[in-house]
Design a protein around this motif. Sequence first.
Motif, PDB file in Angstrom:
ATOM      1  N   ASN A 106      -2.087  -4.588 -17.535  1.00 23.41           N
ATOM      2  CA  ASN A 106      -2.582  -5.551 -18.156  1.00 23.41           C
ATOM      3  C   ASN A 106      -3.661  -6.393 -17.050  1.00 23.41           C
ATOM      4  OD1 ASN A 106      -1.538  -5.217 -20.734  1.00 23.41           O
ATOM      5  ND2 ASN A 106       0.335  -6.261 -19.803  1.00 23.41           N
ATOM      6  N   GLN A 107      -4.492  -7.319 -17.349  1.00 22.62           N
ATOM      7  CA  GLN A 107      -5.190  -7.847 -16.547  1.00 22.62           C
ATOM      8  C   GLN A 107      -4.418  -8.805 -15.752  1.00 22.62           C
ATOM      9  OE1 GLN A 107      -8.148 -10.970 -18.103  1.00 22.62           O
ATOM     10  NE2 GLN A 107      -9.506 -10.464 -16.411  1.00 22.62           N
ATOM     11  N   TYR A 108      -4.524  -8.834 -14.518  1.00 20.81           N
ATOM     12  CA  TYR A 108      -3.693  -9.783 -13.483  1.00 20.81           C
ATOM     13  C   TYR A 108      -2.373  -9.205 -13.101  1.00 20.81           C
ATOM     14  CZ  TYR A 108      -7.278 -13.121 -14.371  1.00 20.81           C
ATOM     15  OH  TYR A 108      -8.596 -13.812 -14.354  1.00 20.81           O
ATOM     16  N   ASP A 109      -2.052  -7.868 -13.630  1.00 15.16           N
ATOM     17  CA  ASP A 109      -0.640  -7.195 -13.440  1.00 15.16           C
ATOM     18  C   ASP A 109      -0.885  -7.006 -11.918  1.00 15.16           C
ATOM     19  OD1 ASP A 109       0.544  -7.215 -15.774  1.00 15.16           O
ATOM     20  OD2 ASP A 109       0.047  -5.182 -16.334  1.00 15.16           O
ATOM     21  N   ASP A 110       0.234  -6.996 -11.196  1.00 17.01           N
ATOM     22  CA  ASP A 110       0.307  -6.994  -9.545  1.00 17.01           C
ATOM     23  C   ASP A 110       1.068  -5.586  -9.207  1.00 17.01           C
ATOM     24  OD1 ASP A 110      -0.866  -9.234  -8.972  1.00 17.01           O
ATOM     25  OD2 ASP A 110       0.946 -10.362  -9.008  1.00 17.01           O
ATOM     26  N   VAL A 111       0.850  -5.072  -8.479  1.00 20.71           N
ATOM     27  CA  VAL A 111       1.164  -3.433  -8.048  1.00 20.71           C
ATOM     28  C   VAL A 111       1.357  -3.579  -6.401  1.00 20.71           C
ATOM     29  CG1 VAL A 111       0.840  -1.178  -7.974  1.00 20.71           C
ATOM     30  CG2 VAL A 111      -0.164  -2.445  -9.996  1.00 20.71           C
ATOM     31  N   PHE A 112       2.470  -3.084  -6.047  1.00 19.14           N
ATOM     32  CA  PHE A 112       2.738  -3.228  -4.483  1.00 19.14           C
ATOM     33  C   PHE A 112       3.752  -2.266  -4.113  1.00 19.14           C
ATOM     34  CE2 PHE A 112       5.042  -6.436  -7.041  1.00 19.14           C
ATOM     35  CZ  PHE A 112       6.340  -6.132  -6.453  1.00 19.14           C
ATOM     36  N   ILE A 113       3.877  -1.681  -2.853  1.00 19.05           N
ATOM     37  CA  ILE A 113       4.782  -0.784  -2.524  1.00 19.05           C
ATOM     38  C   ILE A 113       5.853  -1.809  -1.676  1.00 19.05           C
ATOM     39  CG2 ILE A 113       5.160   1.296  -0.916  1.00 19.05           C
ATOM     40  CD1 ILE A 113       3.186   1.551  -3.374  1.00 19.05           C
ATOM     41  N   ARG A 114       7.169  -1.336  -1.978  1.00 16.26           N
ATOM     42  CA  ARG A 114       8.419  -2.007  -1.376  1.00 16.26           C
ATOM     43  C   ARG A 114       9.374  -1.267  -1.142  1.00 16.26           C
ATOM     44  NH1 ARG A 114      10.476  -7.732  -3.937  1.00 16.26           N
ATOM     45  NH2 ARG A 114       8.765  -8.514  -2.708  1.00 16.26           N
ATOM     46  N   SER A 115       9.963  -1.503   0.000  1.00 15.16           N
ATOM     47  CA  SER A 115      11.220  -0.646   0.331  1.00 15.16           C
ATOM     48  C   SER A 115      12.392  -1.036  -0.500  1.00 15.16           C
ATOM     49  CB  SER A 115      11.793  -0.998   1.898  1.00 15.16           C
ATOM     50  OG  SER A 115      12.144  -2.580   1.951  1.00 15.16           O
ATOM     51  N   ILE A 116      13.148  -0.205  -0.964  1.00 15.79           N
ATOM     52  CA  ILE A 116      14.373  -0.280  -1.788  1.00 15.79           C
ATOM     53  C   ILE A 116      15.616  -0.073  -1.070  1.00 15.79           C
ATOM     54  CG2 ILE A 116      13.172   0.040  -3.807  1.00 15.79           C
ATOM     55  CD1 ILE A 116      14.033   2.877  -4.177  1.00 15.79           C
ATOM     56  N   MET A 117      15.586   0.176   0.411  1.00 14.93           N
ATOM     57  CA  MET A 117      16.664   0.193   1.293  1.00 14.93           C
ATOM     58  C   MET A 117      16.546  -0.291   2.427  1.00 14.93           C
ATOM     59  SD  MET A 117      17.187   4.173   2.176  1.00 14.93           S
ATOM     60  CE  MET A 117      17.728   3.922   3.929  1.00 14.93           C
ATOM     61  N   THR A 118      17.248  -0.569   3.328  1.00 14.51           N
ATOM     62  CA  THR A 118      16.964  -0.899   4.720  1.00 14.51           C
ATOM     63  C   THR A 118      16.744   0.492   5.542  1.00 14.51           C
ATOM     64  OG1 THR A 118      18.247  -2.771   4.748  1.00 14.51           O
ATOM     65  CG2 THR A 118      17.772  -1.894   7.003  1.00 14.51           C
ATOM     66  N   CYS A 119      15.404   0.608   5.993  1.00 15.32           N
ATOM     67  CA  CYS A 119      15.036   1.834   6.624  1.00 15.32           C
ATOM     68  C   CYS A 119      15.527   2.031   7.934  1.00 15.32           C
ATOM     69  CB  CYS A 119      13.526   1.700   6.754  1.00 15.32           C
ATOM     70  SG  CYS A 119      12.689   1.649   5.209  1.00 15.32           S
ATOM     71  N   SER A 120      16.032   3.095   8.230  1.00 16.39           N
ATOM     72  CA  SER A 120      16.803   3.698   9.865  1.00 16.39           C
ATOM     73  C   SER A 120      15.612   4.096  10.562  1.00 16.39           C
ATOM     74  CB  SER A 120      17.752   4.502   9.515  1.00 16.39           C
ATOM     75  OG  SER A 120      17.294   5.502   8.655  1.00 16.39           O
ATOM     76  N   THR A 121      14.375   4.014  10.167  1.00 15.63           N
ATOM     77  CA  THR A 121      13.332   4.576  11.085  1.00 15.63           C
ATOM     78  C   THR A 121      12.119   3.899  10.849  1.00 15.63           C
ATOM     79  OG1 THR A 121      12.243   6.488  12.102  1.00 15.63           O
ATOM     80  CG2 THR A 121      12.319   6.608   9.516  1.00 15.63           C
ATOM     81  N   ASN A 122      10.934   3.996  11.640  1.00 12.28           N
ATOM     82  CA  ASN A 122       9.834   3.240  11.798  1.00 12.28           C
ATOM     83  C   ASN A 122       8.829   3.859  10.454  1.00 12.28           C
ATOM     84  OD1 ASN A 122      10.859   2.028  14.039  1.00 12.28           O
ATOM     85  ND2 ASN A 122       9.404   3.234  15.201  1.00 12.28           N
TER      86      ASN A 122
END
Length: 259
Positions: free
Chosen positions: A225-241
Motif C-alpha cells: 500500500n502507499q506509505y508501507d515501510d520495508v526494511f531489513i532487520r536482524s532476528i537474532m544476535t549475530c555472532s559475526t560481522n
Amino acid sequence: MNICVVILLTVLTTESVALIDNDYEAGYREIRTILFKQQEEIRELKKISLVQEKKLRSLENENEALRRNVDELNAIVLKLEASRPTTNPSDDINSVSNTSSLQTRQIDHSGESLFSNGKRLTTSTPVAFYAYMSTSENAPSNHHTLVFDVIKTNIGGGYNKHSGMFSAPVAGVYVLTWTIYSGDNGKTVFGIFVNDDMVCSTFGETNDVDYDYDSDTGVIVVSLNQYDDVFIRSIMTCSTNIVSFAWNTRTTFAGWKLD
C-alpha cells in the motif's frame, strides 16, 4: 721423578676441576638471574593484559548499550511511521495547518524528507531504488535495522538512507531483493519486514577461516500500500560481522515496482 709428575698432574687436575666448578656456578647464577628477570617481565605483562581486558570489556559493554539505544530508537521510529495516516492531507489542505502538511511528503534522491511540492504520484509512476552499505558492521544485535547509506538509484524517492527504510510512494506490486555478506566464523539471520510483519529471511554461516565470507540473497514479490515501510532487520544476535565495502563485497538492498 715419577712421583713429582704424579703430584703435578694431581694439582693441575684439582685446579681444573675447581675452575670448571666455578664456571658452572657462575653460569648457573647468570641463568637464574635471567630467569628471575623474565618472570618479572611476564608478571608485568600479565598485569598489563588484565588491565587491557578490563578496558575491552568496558568498551564492549558501552558498545552494546549504544546498540540497544539505537534499536530502541528504531523501534520508536517504526511505531511512529506505522501510526501515520494513510490519507493524503493535501486533499483537505484548506482545513489543516502547515505542520500537518508534513504528511504530504516526498523524499528526494539524497534520502531527506521534504515538504510536498503539490505533485501527485500515480500508480503508473515508475519506482525503483538500489543502495548499499559503505562500511561493515560489527556483529549486529537482535532487532537491528541495517542502513544502506549509499544510494545509487532512487526513482520515485521512496528510499531513505538515514533510516534504511523504503516507503512505497504509490501502491502496487513490488519486487524487493537484498544481499548480505557475513564475516568469518559466525552466524547471521536477517528478515525483510513490511511494517511490523516479517515476510522472508536469509541465514548465513561461516567457518573460522580468514575471508570466509558468506553471501546470502533474498527476493520477494509483494503487494504494498502507499506509505508501507520495508526494511531489513536482524532476528537474532549475530555472532559475526556484516561485511560491506564501497569497491566490492557490497551488502545491498534494492527494489522496483512492476508495471
